[in-house]
Write a protein that holds these residues in place. Structure first.
Motif, PDB file in Angstrom:
ATOM      1  N   ILE A 145      -3.578  -9.643  20.579  1.00 34.32           N
ATOM      2  CA  ILE A 145      -4.276  -8.363  20.369  1.00 34.32           C
ATOM      3  C   ILE A 145      -3.430  -7.434  19.502  1.00 34.32           C
ATOM      4  CG2 ILE A 145      -5.052  -6.251  21.535  1.00 34.32           C
ATOM      5  CD1 ILE A 145      -5.862  -8.060  23.906  1.00 34.32           C
ATOM      6  N   THR A 146      -2.140  -7.350  19.798  1.00 31.36           N
ATOM      7  CA  THR A 146      -1.264  -6.445  19.037  1.00 31.36           C
ATOM      8  C   THR A 146      -1.178  -6.863  17.579  1.00 31.36           C
ATOM      9  OG1 THR A 146       0.052  -6.033  21.011  1.00 31.36           O
ATOM     10  CG2 THR A 146       1.043  -5.438  18.916  1.00 31.36           C
ATOM     11  N   LEU A 147      -1.018  -8.150  17.333  1.00 29.78           N
ATOM     12  CA  LEU A 147      -0.908  -8.618  15.950  1.00 29.78           C
ATOM     13  C   LEU A 147      -2.220  -8.409  15.208  1.00 29.78           C
ATOM     14  CD1 LEU A 147       1.214 -11.864  16.329  1.00 29.78           C
ATOM     15  CD2 LEU A 147       1.913  -9.684  15.362  1.00 29.78           C
ATOM     16  N   LYS A 148      -3.319  -8.565  15.893  1.00 33.09           N
ATOM     17  CA  LYS A 148      -4.628  -8.338  15.275  1.00 33.09           C
ATOM     18  C   LYS A 148      -4.751  -6.873  14.848  1.00 33.09           C
ATOM     19  CE  LYS A 148      -9.228  -9.486  14.935  1.00 33.09           C
ATOM     20  NZ  LYS A 148      -9.499  -9.897  13.606  1.00 33.09           N
ATOM     21  N   ILE A 149      -4.330  -5.980  15.733  1.00 29.75           N
ATOM     22  CA  ILE A 149      -4.422  -4.552  15.415  1.00 29.75           C
ATOM     23  C   ILE A 149      -3.457  -4.193  14.288  1.00 29.75           C
ATOM     24  CG2 ILE A 149      -3.917  -2.232  16.307  1.00 29.75           C
ATOM     25  CD1 ILE A 149      -4.892  -3.239  19.040  1.00 29.75           C
ATOM     26  N   THR A 150      -2.250  -4.739  14.347  1.00 35.98           N
ATOM     27  CA  THR A 150      -1.215  -4.336  13.401  1.00 35.98           C
ATOM     28  C   THR A 150      -1.438  -4.908  12.015  1.00 35.98           C
ATOM     29  OG1 THR A 150       0.309  -4.503  15.258  1.00 35.98           O
ATOM     30  CG2 THR A 150       1.266  -4.161  13.112  1.00 35.98           C
ATOM     31  N   LEU A 151      -1.717  -6.194  11.942  1.00 38.77           N
ATOM     32  CA  LEU A 151      -1.700  -6.869  10.638  1.00 38.77           C
ATOM     33  C   LEU A 151      -3.080  -7.071  10.017  1.00 38.77           C
ATOM     34  CD1 LEU A 151       1.063  -9.545  11.293  1.00 38.77           C
ATOM     35  CD2 LEU A 151       1.249  -7.444   9.979  1.00 38.77           C
ATOM     36  N   ASP A 152      -4.127  -6.786  10.771  1.00 39.81           N
ATOM     37  CA  ASP A 152      -5.475  -7.046  10.279  1.00 39.81           C
ATOM     38  C   ASP A 152      -5.762  -6.247   9.002  1.00 39.81           C
ATOM     39  OD1 ASP A 152      -8.850  -6.636  11.300  1.00 39.81           O
ATOM     40  OD2 ASP A 152      -7.860  -8.467  10.652  1.00 39.81           O
ATOM     41  N   ASP A 153      -5.420  -4.966   9.022  1.00 41.82           N
ATOM     42  CA  ASP A 153      -5.678  -4.113   7.855  1.00 41.82           C
ATOM     43  C   ASP A 153      -4.912  -4.615   6.638  1.00 41.82           C
ATOM     44  OD1 ASP A 153      -5.837  -0.909   9.635  1.00 41.82           O
ATOM     45  OD2 ASP A 153      -7.300  -2.513   9.342  1.00 41.82           O
ATOM     46  N   HIS A 154      -3.679  -5.043   6.874  1.00 39.05           N
ATOM     47  CA  HIS A 154      -2.845  -5.530   5.771  1.00 39.05           C
ATOM     48  C   HIS A 154      -3.410  -6.834   5.215  1.00 39.05           C
ATOM     49  CE1 HIS A 154       0.669  -6.528   3.421  1.00 39.05           C
ATOM     50  NE2 HIS A 154       0.811  -7.646   4.074  1.00 39.05           N
ATOM     51  N   LYS A 155      -3.824  -7.725   6.106  1.00 40.36           N
ATOM     52  CA  LYS A 155      -4.309  -9.051   5.675  1.00 40.36           C
ATOM     53  C   LYS A 155      -5.607  -8.947   4.903  1.00 40.36           C
ATOM     54  CE  LYS A 155      -2.301 -12.093   9.073  1.00 40.36           C
ATOM     55  NZ  LYS A 155      -2.478 -12.830  10.302  1.00 40.36           N
ATOM     56  N   CYS A 156      -6.518  -8.067   5.331  1.00 33.84           N
ATOM     57  CA  CYS A 156      -7.811  -8.018   4.650  1.00 33.84           C
ATOM     58  C   CYS A 156      -7.793  -7.030   3.502  1.00 33.84           C
ATOM     59  CB  CYS A 156      -8.936  -7.728   5.631  1.00 33.84           C
ATOM     60  SG  CYS A 156      -8.931  -6.082   6.278  1.00 33.84           S
ATOM     61  N   GLY A 157      -6.663  -6.361   3.265  1.00 33.60           N
ATOM     62  CA  GLY A 157      -6.543  -5.490   2.093  1.00 33.60           C
ATOM     63  C   GLY A 157      -7.060  -4.078   2.294  1.00 33.60           C
ATOM     64  N   MET A 158      -7.296  -3.693   3.542  1.00 32.06           N
ATOM     65  CA  MET A 158      -7.827  -2.349   3.803  1.00 32.06           C
ATOM     66  C   MET A 158      -6.735  -1.280   3.820  1.00 32.06           C
ATOM     67  SD  MET A 158     -11.041  -1.648   4.204  1.00 32.06           S
ATOM     68  CE  MET A 158     -11.083  -0.231   5.281  1.00 32.06           C
ATOM     69  N   GLU A 159      -5.489  -1.716   3.982  1.00 31.75           N
ATOM     70  CA  GLU A 159      -4.411  -0.744   4.148  1.00 31.75           C
ATOM     71  C   GLU A 159      -4.321   0.237   2.987  1.00 31.75           C
ATOM     72  OE1 GLU A 159      -0.792  -2.138   6.967  1.00 31.75           O
ATOM     73  OE2 GLU A 159      -0.407  -2.185   4.815  1.00 31.75           O
ATOM     74  N   GLN A 160      -4.457  -0.310   1.773  1.00 31.44           N
ATOM     75  CA  GLN A 160      -4.344   0.542   0.586  1.00 31.44           C
ATOM     76  C   GLN A 160      -5.368   1.664   0.620  1.00 31.44           C
ATOM     77  OE1 GLN A 160      -3.773  -2.031  -3.212  1.00 31.44           O
ATOM     78  NE2 GLN A 160      -4.828  -3.275  -1.743  1.00 31.44           N
ATOM     79  N   ILE A 161      -6.558   1.333   1.093  1.00 27.04           N
ATOM     80  CA  ILE A 161      -7.631   2.330   1.139  1.00 27.04           C
ATOM     81  C   ILE A 161      -7.392   3.299   2.286  1.00 27.04           C
ATOM     82  CG2 ILE A 161     -10.111   2.637   1.529  1.00 27.04           C
ATOM     83  CD1 ILE A 161     -10.486  -0.116   0.159  1.00 27.04           C
ATOM     84  N   LEU A 162      -7.042   2.774   3.442  1.00 27.26           N
ATOM     85  CA  LEU A 162      -6.884   3.622   4.629  1.00 27.26           C
ATOM     86  C   LEU A 162      -5.728   4.614   4.468  1.00 27.26           C
ATOM     87  CD1 LEU A 162      -7.396   0.991   7.472  1.00 27.26           C
ATOM     88  CD2 LEU A 162      -9.028   2.663   6.657  1.00 27.26           C
TER      89      LEU A 162
END
Lengths: 292, 302
Positions: free
Chosen positions: B164-181
């Protein structure tokens, strides 16, 4: 309000990605043009706050953007080069999510999301999952989310990559319409997009701003220096090898070489109107290029 | 537009939960692990093979002779033990029994032997507590002999919290949403704080679920007199904590839950630094092991 870059530098170890970048931008469309590794994405990422500059600063209306923090972020809209989204979200859900993070209320977020999805021609797919979207649809969604909240500074990294000609025309029309109220900075390799809508072109090479001006100003410098010539196959091959700044074009079904040269390069050469691509090839085609 | 941290937390929590619920694999895994553990907790039998006595008889004698150690009580217990030993060793071969009488007499002898075994264990325990706490029926006899199940619960809980923690932490980075967020008004700092809070909260909830299942397991068995001081129970004779066993059980439950939340926070920190699931898990597990052994050493010293 002017957006000003003051001696902006960015280094990755010994590699200088950006060197003393200084410029002042007002409302309008500014295109960043340069080869891979010129520093375009670095500049854009620093402006968007995703990277820290090694030195220098950016101001907006005279105020340092780092100190502005959230106030500055609320003024920008950013579309990355390869926008990635949550695959299990629908377009509408994603738009509302980003709108909420940008500070819009729930009702405003829904309304603006619907409007912007219509602008980019995604209304029909608003309730479909993003994982079913094509590359072009994702690009359009990326543009739509960047426009949420009526940003004053719109930052677009390769915005038309993956769009068909019809969508590119639509994009250009949209950006042209919006540019009167905002500063649009976009970087692209598609020269025709820049020629059509950019009010100013910034040429970047190895992290330095080497030239800036309107398309007309940049091409004006090459008037009388652009030639087209029809050669035999072997002569064409040799010419292209000797002058990497030249290119092969199709003229009336016949291949002909287009090059930039101070003097007439061949007896069969005819002068022609310079275009932005000539400026690009001349500036970035070879290290030993002829300076204007 | 100004956006306060509280609003960001609420929104992020809502959307992270929404994203997690969209992940069918994660939902299935979570449901499977919790259900499996609950079923095992309901069905599990303690492994009492190491004991030579009947726990019920042990309880009977522990309650009969409960209280603090006295020499008089010890003499009474030894006297009863001697009687039971004599009964169990009574020869039957030289007596004229019918078959039925023989079986009865043999059963009596066996019962006396079982009582003697139980009483012997109680006497041994009584002597261990000499000068210390009072004798009570010990939950160690029954409930804690499902240690393999509690370890399984710990591993399942740890695995779920990691996923659960890794899903929350790395999901945005993996799918490329981090740059937008990170370029929204909310910004990187508020969004990361919100993620940290959510990861710790979900770890807390998962740990509570597993903790409740473990309490369910323990409550199925005779816990004995949990209002007795902690020092009355095996392994805690020299403990410094002045509390009843019941309080100690609740405290260990709370401590475990908090430790899991801290593990989740550490995992999130390392996954942000390394941007890699495997590296983050390895580093965090190493640290968790170090902390575990330090805690165990500290408890040993206490």
């Amino acid at each position: 309000m002017p957006l000003e870059f003051h001696c902006l530098c960015k280094s990755y170890g010994t590699n200088k990605a950006l060197q003393n970048f200084t410029i002042s931008l007002d409302n309008g469309i500014y295109a960043l043009l340069g080869p891979n590794g010129a520093g375009k994405s670095t500049l854009i990422n620093i402006l968007a706050g995703l990277l820290d500059a090694t030195s220098g600063h950016i101001t907006y209306g005279g105020e340092d953007t780092l100190k502005m923090g959230e106030r500055f972020r609320s003024l920008i809209g950013f579309m990355p080069q390869y926008p990635g989204f949550y695959p299990d979200f629908t377009a509408r859900q994603l738009m509302v999510y980003i709108a909420r993070l940008k500070g819009l209320s729930q009702s405003d977020a829904k309304q603006k999301s619907a409007e912007l999805l219509g602008e980019v021609n995604l209304s029909d797919c608003a309730d479909k999952k993003i994982k079913s979207f094509s590359g072009g649809m994702k690009q359009r969604l990326g543009l739509a989310q960047a426009l949420i909240g009526k940003p004053k500074i719109l930052i677009l990294d390769e915005p038309t990559a993956g769009l068909d000609p019809k969508e590119r025309v639509r994009f250009r029309n949209l950006i042209s319409r919006l540019s009167q109220q905002m500063t649009v900075i976009f970087c692209t390799h598609i020269v025709s997009d820049i020629e059509t809508i950019a009010s100013q072109v910034l040429l970047l090479k190895k992290g330095e701003l080497i030239a800036q001006g309107s398309v007309g100003e940049l091409t004006q410098a090459l008037v009388g220096k652009v030639w087209e010539l029809s050669l035999s196959d072997s002569e064409t091959e040799q010419f292209l090898t000797n002058d990497p700044c030249s290119s092969l074009v199709n003229k009336g079904g016949k291949p002909c070489v287009r090059c930039v040269c101070k003097t007439k390069p061949h007896k069969s050469a005819t002068p022609c109107e310079p275009c932005l691509e000539d400026v690009y090839m001349h500036t970035f085609g070879d290290e030993n290029e002829i300076k204007i | 537009m100004f956006i306060c941290t509280h609003s960001v937390m609420k929104m992020k929590l809502r959307y992270e939960l929404f994203k997690l619920c969209k992940s069918k694999v994660l939902i299935a895994l979570f449901t499977l692990c919790v259900s499996l553990y609950c079923i095992l907790c309901v069905c599990a039998q303690p492994d009492l093979s190491e004991y030579t006595f009947d726990p019920k008889l042990y309880k009977m004698y522990a309650e009969k002779y409960s209280g603090k150690f006295t020499q008089q009580t010890l003499e009474e217990m030894n006297s009863e033990l001697e009687q039971l030993t004599q009964q169990s060793q009574q020869p039957l071969e030289n007596k004229a029994f019918t078959a039925e009488e023989y079986i009865k007499a043999d059963n009596k002898r066996i019962a006396a032997q079982q009582k003697a075994n139980a009483l012997g264990a109680v006497i041994e325990r009584y002597q261990q507590l000499k000068g210390g706490s009072r004798l009570v029926y010990d939950l160690e006899i029954n409930a804690y002999h499902t240690g393999w199940l509690r370890k399984l619960g710990l591993l399942l809980c740890l695995a779920l919290i990691t996923v659960i923690t890794l899903k929350i932490t790395l999901d945005d980075h993996k799918c490329g949403m981090e740059q937008i967020l990170f370029t929204t008004a909310a910004g990187k700092c508020k969004l990361l704080c919100a993620k940290l809070f959510i990861a710790a909260l979900l770890a807390f909830i998962t740990a509570v679920l597993f903790g409740c299942a473990e309490l369910l397991l323990l409550s199925r068995w005779d816990l004995g007199d949990t209002s007795a001081p902690l020092q009355s129970f095996r392994g805690f004779e020299t403990g410094v904590l002045t509390a009843s066993m019941q309080t100690a059980l609740y405290l260990s439950f709370v401590l475990k839950v908090l430790l899991f939340a801290a593990y989740s926070a550490a995992l999130m920190l390392f996954s942000r630094l390394t941007r890699s699931d495997i590296a983050a898990v390895c580093i965090t597990l190493v640290l968790a092991s170090i902390v575990y052994y330090l805690l165990a050493a500290a408890m040993l010293i206490c």
